[in-house]
Design a protein around this motif. Structure first.
Motif, PDB file in Angstrom:
ATOM      1  N   THR A  46      36.694  47.899  45.414  1.00  0.00           N
ATOM      2  CA  THR A  46      38.203  48.081  45.252  1.00  0.00           C
ATOM      3  C   THR A  46      38.788  49.324  46.808  1.00  0.00           C
ATOM      4  OG1 THR A  46      38.371  50.036  43.706  1.00  0.00           O
ATOM      5  CG2 THR A  46      39.264  47.722  43.235  1.00  0.00           C
ATOM      6  N   THR A  47      37.828  50.028  46.548  1.00  0.00           N
ATOM      7  CA  THR A  47      37.954  51.420  47.912  1.00  0.00           C
ATOM      8  C   THR A  47      37.862  50.819  49.138  1.00  0.00           C
ATOM      9  OG1 THR A  47      38.313  52.838  46.745  1.00  0.00           O
ATOM     10  CG2 THR A  47      37.540  52.481  48.901  1.00  0.00           C
ATOM     11  N   HIS A  48      36.491  50.492  49.902  1.00  0.00           N
ATOM     12  CA  HIS A  48      36.035  49.844  50.453  1.00  0.00           C
ATOM     13  C   HIS A  48      36.288  48.445  50.922  1.00  0.00           C
ATOM     14  CE1 HIS A  48      33.512  53.624  51.777  1.00  0.00           C
ATOM     15  NE2 HIS A  48      33.530  53.605  50.184  1.00  0.00           N
ATOM     16  N   TYR A  49      36.316  47.462  50.303  1.00  0.00           N
ATOM     17  CA  TYR A  49      36.236  45.800  50.293  1.00  0.00           C
ATOM     18  C   TYR A  49      37.724  45.705  50.336  1.00  0.00           C
ATOM     19  CZ  TYR A  49      31.678  46.827  51.852  1.00  0.00           C
ATOM     20  OH  TYR A  49      30.306  47.013  52.019  1.00  0.00           O
ATOM     21  N   LYS A  50      39.043  46.376  49.863  1.00  0.00           N
ATOM     22  CA  LYS A  50      40.260  46.247  49.566  1.00  0.00           C
ATOM     23  C   LYS A  50      40.398  45.229  48.172  1.00  0.00           C
ATOM     24  CE  LYS A  50      40.771  49.571  52.046  1.00  0.00           C
ATOM     25  NZ  LYS A  50      40.767  49.994  51.648  1.00  0.00           N
ATOM     26  N   ILE A  51      39.321  44.985  47.585  1.00  0.00           N
ATOM     27  CA  ILE A  51      39.514  43.673  46.325  1.00  0.00           C
ATOM     28  C   ILE A  51      40.720  44.486  45.443  1.00  0.00           C
ATOM     29  CG2 ILE A  51      38.582  42.611  44.810  1.00  0.00           C
ATOM     30  CD1 ILE A  51      36.783  41.493  46.760  1.00  0.00           C
ATOM     31  N   LYS A  52      41.738  43.054  45.004  1.00  0.00           N
ATOM     32  CA  LYS A  52      42.422  43.549  44.667  1.00  0.00           C
ATOM     33  C   LYS A  52      42.566  43.214  42.660  1.00  0.00           C
ATOM     34  CE  LYS A  52      45.572  44.941  47.465  1.00  0.00           C
ATOM     35  NZ  LYS A  52      45.263  46.000  48.735  1.00  0.00           N
ATOM     36  N   ASN A  53      42.762  44.194  41.553  1.00  0.00           N
ATOM     37  CA  ASN A  53      42.752  43.327  40.743  1.00  0.00           C
ATOM     38  C   ASN A  53      41.810  42.905  40.112  1.00  0.00           C
ATOM     39  OD1 ASN A  53      46.090  43.124  40.756  1.00  0.00           O
ATOM     40  ND2 ASN A  53      45.697  40.978  41.441  1.00  0.00           N
ATOM     41  N   LEU A  54      40.459  43.463  40.220  1.00  0.00           N
ATOM     42  CA  LEU A  54      38.977  43.481  39.822  1.00  0.00           C
ATOM     43  C   LEU A  54      39.496  43.754  38.161  1.00  0.00           C
ATOM     44  CD1 LEU A  54      36.453  42.811  40.539  1.00  0.00           C
ATOM     45  CD2 LEU A  54      36.053  45.390  40.780  1.00  0.00           C
ATOM     46  N   LYS A  55      38.576  42.868  37.944  1.00  0.00           N
ATOM     47  CA  LYS A  55      38.469  42.858  35.941  1.00  0.00           C
ATOM     48  C   LYS A  55      38.153  43.715  35.852  1.00  0.00           C
ATOM     49  CE  LYS A  55      41.422  38.432  36.018  1.00  0.00           C
ATOM     50  NZ  LYS A  55      40.722  38.625  36.668  1.00  0.00           N
ATOM     51  N   THR A  56      37.541  44.112  35.137  1.00  0.00           N
ATOM     52  CA  THR A  56      36.121  45.203  34.899  1.00  0.00           C
ATOM     53  C   THR A  56      36.708  45.271  33.362  1.00  0.00           C
ATOM     54  OG1 THR A  56      36.983  47.623  35.328  1.00  0.00           O
ATOM     55  CG2 THR A  56      35.540  46.482  36.532  1.00  0.00           C
ATOM     56  N   GLY A  57      35.105  45.516  32.356  1.00  0.00           N
ATOM     57  CA  GLY A  57      35.221  46.188  30.943  1.00  0.00           C
ATOM     58  C   GLY A  57      33.632  46.433  30.845  1.00  0.00           C
ATOM     59  N   LEU A  58      33.673  47.167  29.744  1.00  0.00           N
ATOM     60  CA  LEU A  58      32.236  47.207  28.677  1.00  0.00           C
ATOM     61  C   LEU A  58      31.980  47.491  27.166  1.00  0.00           C
ATOM     62  CD1 LEU A  58      33.196  51.646  29.489  1.00  0.00           C
ATOM     63  CD2 LEU A  58      32.067  50.128  31.054  1.00  0.00           C
ATOM     64  N   LEU A  59      30.644  46.630  27.635  1.00  0.00           N
ATOM     65  CA  LEU A  59      30.311  45.698  26.011  1.00  0.00           C
ATOM     66  C   LEU A  59      29.029  46.877  25.787  1.00  0.00           C
ATOM     67  CD1 LEU A  59      30.043  43.705  24.735  1.00  0.00           C
ATOM     68  CD2 LEU A  59      28.662  42.506  26.557  1.00  0.00           C
ATOM     69  N   ASP A  60      30.198  47.567  24.321  1.00  0.00           N
ATOM     70  CA  ASP A  60      28.107  47.387  23.344  1.00  0.00           C
ATOM     71  C   ASP A  60      27.781  46.556  22.535  1.00  0.00           C
ATOM     72  OD1 ASP A  60      27.277  49.920  22.433  1.00  0.00           O
ATOM     73  OD2 ASP A  60      28.055  48.995  20.509  1.00  0.00           O
ATOM     74  N   ILE A  61      26.107  46.474  23.009  1.00  0.00           N
ATOM     75  CA  ILE A  61      25.383  45.974  21.987  1.00  0.00           C
ATOM     76  C   ILE A  61      24.579  46.448  20.847  1.00  0.00           C
ATOM     77  CG2 ILE A  61      25.022  43.933  24.721  1.00  0.00           C
ATOM     78  CD1 ILE A  61      22.524  46.103  24.731  1.00  0.00           C
ATOM     79  N   THR A  62      24.275  47.367  20.990  1.00  0.00           N
ATOM     80  CA  THR A  62      23.910  48.713  19.737  1.00  0.00           C
ATOM     81  C   THR A  62      23.366  47.096  19.012  1.00  0.00           C
ATOM     82  OG1 THR A  62      24.446  50.594  20.500  1.00  0.00           O
ATOM     83  CG2 THR A  62      23.796  50.200  18.357  1.00  0.00           C
ATOM     84  N   PHE A  63      24.513  46.567  17.882  1.00  0.00           N
ATOM     85  CA  PHE A  63      23.733  45.918  16.796  1.00  0.00           C
ATOM     86  C   PHE A  63      23.487  44.703  16.653  1.00  0.00           C
ATOM     87  CE2 PHE A  63      27.037  49.679  15.530  1.00  0.00           C
ATOM     88  CZ  PHE A  63      25.696  49.966  14.622  1.00  0.00           C
TER      89      PHE A  63
END
Length: 181
Positions: free
Chosen positions: A54-71
């Motif tokens: 987003t900062t260096h390459y100016k990608i807009k609206n980047l979708k990011t998420g976090l996934l827990d795989i514990t169980f």
């Protein structure tokens, strides 16, 4: 216990920018792509990559998420101590998206197998790719390989790869640690 420096801060920064460029080559504007970091350690790599994109390459609206795989892990009942789950934060539909799973170290492949199962709870992605900072290529238990790879490390079973981030440990570095028995 002895440790060997594999990557210092400068080398790690170069690798992160290379990985970001490889993602851009394959996903262009990221219009239909989401990056999902595996909790907890993949989240640090995801945050750093998202910042570069987003900062260096100016990608807009980047979708990011976090996934827990514990169980979802096949070994979660083998611990003597109670497990503590991390949060899952996926605020978008993965249905028909290109999803890139992000994790710091690919070792046996069991975490990635668990991630594939956990991700199905959020829909059916069009494609799934894997990005890892370190690939311990001779330690695989499952036939899983990264699509994007920062560095391959040949480590034997009594060695551990430790990734440190300045936000969570004081320095950006990757070490190979050997237990002296």
């Amino acid at each position: 216990m002895s440790q060997k420096l594999l990557l210092d801060a400068a080398a790690l920064d170069i690798i992160l920018h290379r990985l970001a460029c490889q993602l851009i080559e394959n996903h262009d504007t990221f219009e239909n792509t989401a990056l999902v970091g595996l909790q907890p350690r993949g989240s640090f790599l995801l945050k750093r990559l998202a910042d570069i994109l987003t900062t260096h390459y100016k990608i807009k609206n980047l979708k990011t998420g976090l996934l827990d795989i514990t169980f979802y892990r096949d070994d979660f009942r083998r611990s003597d101590e109670p497990l503590k789950a991390n949060s899952t934060e996926i605020n978008f539909l993965v249905e028909s998206k290109k999803v890139v799973i992000v994790d710091d170290v690919l070792y046996t492949g069991r975490s990635i197998r668990a991630a594939l199962t956990a991700l199905q709870s959020f829909g059916r992605p069009d494609t799934i790719e894997l990005l890892t900072l370190i690939d311990r290529r001779f330690s695989r238990h499952l036939p899983i390989q990264p699509d994007y790879n920062g560095r391959q490390v040949d480590a034997i079973n009594n060695q551990k790869v430790k990734v440190l981030w300045k936000e969570h440990g004081g320095e950006d570095a990757v070490y190979l640690i050997k237990n002296e028995d």
